[in-house]
Write a protein that holds these residues in place. Structure first.
Motif, short mmCIF file in Angstrom:
data_model
loop_
_atom_site.label_atom_id
_atom_site.label_comp_id
_atom_site.label_asym_id
_atom_site.label_seq_id
_atom_site.Cartn_x
_atom_site.Cartn_y
_atom_site.Cartn_z
N MET A 1 0.96 -1.22 0.00
CA MET A 1 -0.01 0.10 -0.16
C MET A 1 0.99 1.36 -0.04
SD MET A 1 -3.30 -0.52 2.27
CE MET A 1 -4.78 -0.78 1.42
N GLY A 2 2.29 1.08 0.24
CA GLY A 2 2.90 2.08 0.06
C GLY A 2 3.29 3.16 1.32
N PHE A 3 3.20 2.33 2.52
CA PHE A 3 3.23 3.07 3.79
C PHE A 3 4.41 2.70 4.56
CE2 PHE A 3 -1.40 3.45 2.81
CZ PHE A 3 -1.63 4.99 2.71
N ALA A 4 5.51 2.37 3.76
CA ALA A 4 6.78 1.92 4.67
C ALA A 4 7.20 3.00 5.57
CB ALA A 4 7.79 1.15 3.63
N ARG A 5 7.69 4.12 4.80
CA ARG A 5 8.00 5.44 5.81
C ARG A 5 7.33 5.64 6.98
NH1 ARG A 5 7.52 10.75 4.25
NH2 ARG A 5 6.11 9.92 3.33
N GLU A 6 5.85 5.85 6.59
CA GLU A 6 4.96 6.04 7.61
C GLU A 6 4.99 4.93 8.76
OE1 GLU A 6 4.43 6.12 4.38
OE2 GLU A 6 3.63 8.07 3.87
N THR A 8 7.41 3.13 9.78
CA THR A 8 8.61 3.34 10.35
C THR A 8 8.48 4.56 11.65
OG1 THR A 8 10.04 2.60 8.67
CG2 THR A 8 11.17 4.11 10.33
N ASP A 9 7.98 5.54 10.99
CA ASP A 9 7.70 6.78 12.01
C ASP A 9 6.58 6.26 13.13
OD1 ASP A 9 9.30 8.09 10.00
OD2 ASP A 9 7.42 9.15 9.28
N ILE A 10 5.46 5.54 12.82
CA ILE A 10 4.50 4.82 13.79
C ILE A 10 5.36 4.34 14.78
CG2 ILE A 10 2.43 3.92 14.07
CD1 ILE A 10 1.68 4.86 11.28
N ASP A 11 6.20 3.30 14.16
CA ASP A 11 6.75 2.20 15.04
C ASP A 11 7.86 2.98 16.16
OD1 ASP A 11 7.54 -0.42 15.97
OD2 ASP A 11 9.48 0.08 15.11
N GLU A 20 0.77 9.09 22.44
CA GLU A 20 0.55 9.90 21.30
C GLU A 20 0.91 9.50 20.16
OE1 GLU A 20 2.41 13.39 22.47
OE2 GLU A 20 2.11 13.39 24.60
N ALA A 21 1.33 8.22 19.93
CA ALA A 21 1.56 7.73 18.60
C ALA A 21 0.67 7.82 17.54
CB ALA A 21 1.83 6.14 18.65
N TRP A 22 -0.55 7.86 17.87
CA TRP A 22 -1.69 8.03 16.80
C TRP A 22 -1.46 9.47 16.00
CZ3 TRP A 22 -4.74 12.36 16.95
CH2 TRP A 22 -4.86 13.16 18.17
N ARG A 23 -0.88 10.32 16.65
CA ARG A 23 -0.61 11.65 15.99
C ARG A 23 0.13 11.40 14.80
NH1 ARG A 23 -2.26 15.82 19.43
NH2 ARG A 23 -2.57 15.05 21.56
N SER A 24 1.11 10.26 14.74
CA SER A 24 2.29 10.26 13.89
C SER A 24 1.36 9.55 12.37
CB SER A 24 3.45 9.55 14.23
OG SER A 24 2.83 8.12 14.68
N VAL A 25 0.29 9.07 12.48
CA VAL A 25 -0.48 8.62 11.42
C VAL A 25 -0.82 9.46 10.44
CG1 VAL A 25 -2.37 6.80 10.80
CG2 VAL A 25 -1.38 6.52 12.82
N PRO A 26 -0.58 9.69 9.20
CA PRO A 26 -0.82 10.70 8.54
C PRO A 26 -2.32 10.32 7.89
CG PRO A 26 1.05 9.37 7.48
CD PRO A 26 0.62 8.86 8.86
#
Length: 82
Positions: A1-6, A8-11, A20-26
């Motif tokens: 789906m093309g969300f590899a970088r995202e 990584t940021d969420i992890d 607060e991790a939910w804030r990193s979900v684009p």
């Protein structure tokens, strides 16, 4: 789906500030992977899936911010749409 970088940021966010991790979900990612919004918006999205042939949608509310009263209200709100 093309969300590899995202992912990584969420992890990274989950390991440092899990609450607060939910804030990193684009927004784009959330829109593609999660049904979210008001009750009416969610029902509309679920109805679209049902029209496509989904017979048993599973509703899994986020319990991060919802307490018991919020969960009871959610169940009551969704029960209007039988």
């Amino acid at each position: 789906m093309g969300f590899a970088r995202e992912l990584t940021d969420i992890d990274k966010a989950l390991s440092t500030k899990p609450r607060e991790a939910w804030r990193s979900v684009p927004q784009k990612m959330a829109n593609r992977l999660i049904i979210h919004g008001t009750v009416e918006e969610c029902v509309k999205q679920i109805s679209q899936y049902v029209r496509l042939g989904i017979t048993d949608p599973i509703i899994y509310p986020s319990l991060i911010t919802a307490g018991r009263k919020s969960l009871e209200k959610l169940i009551k709100d969704f029960s209007r749409y039988n």
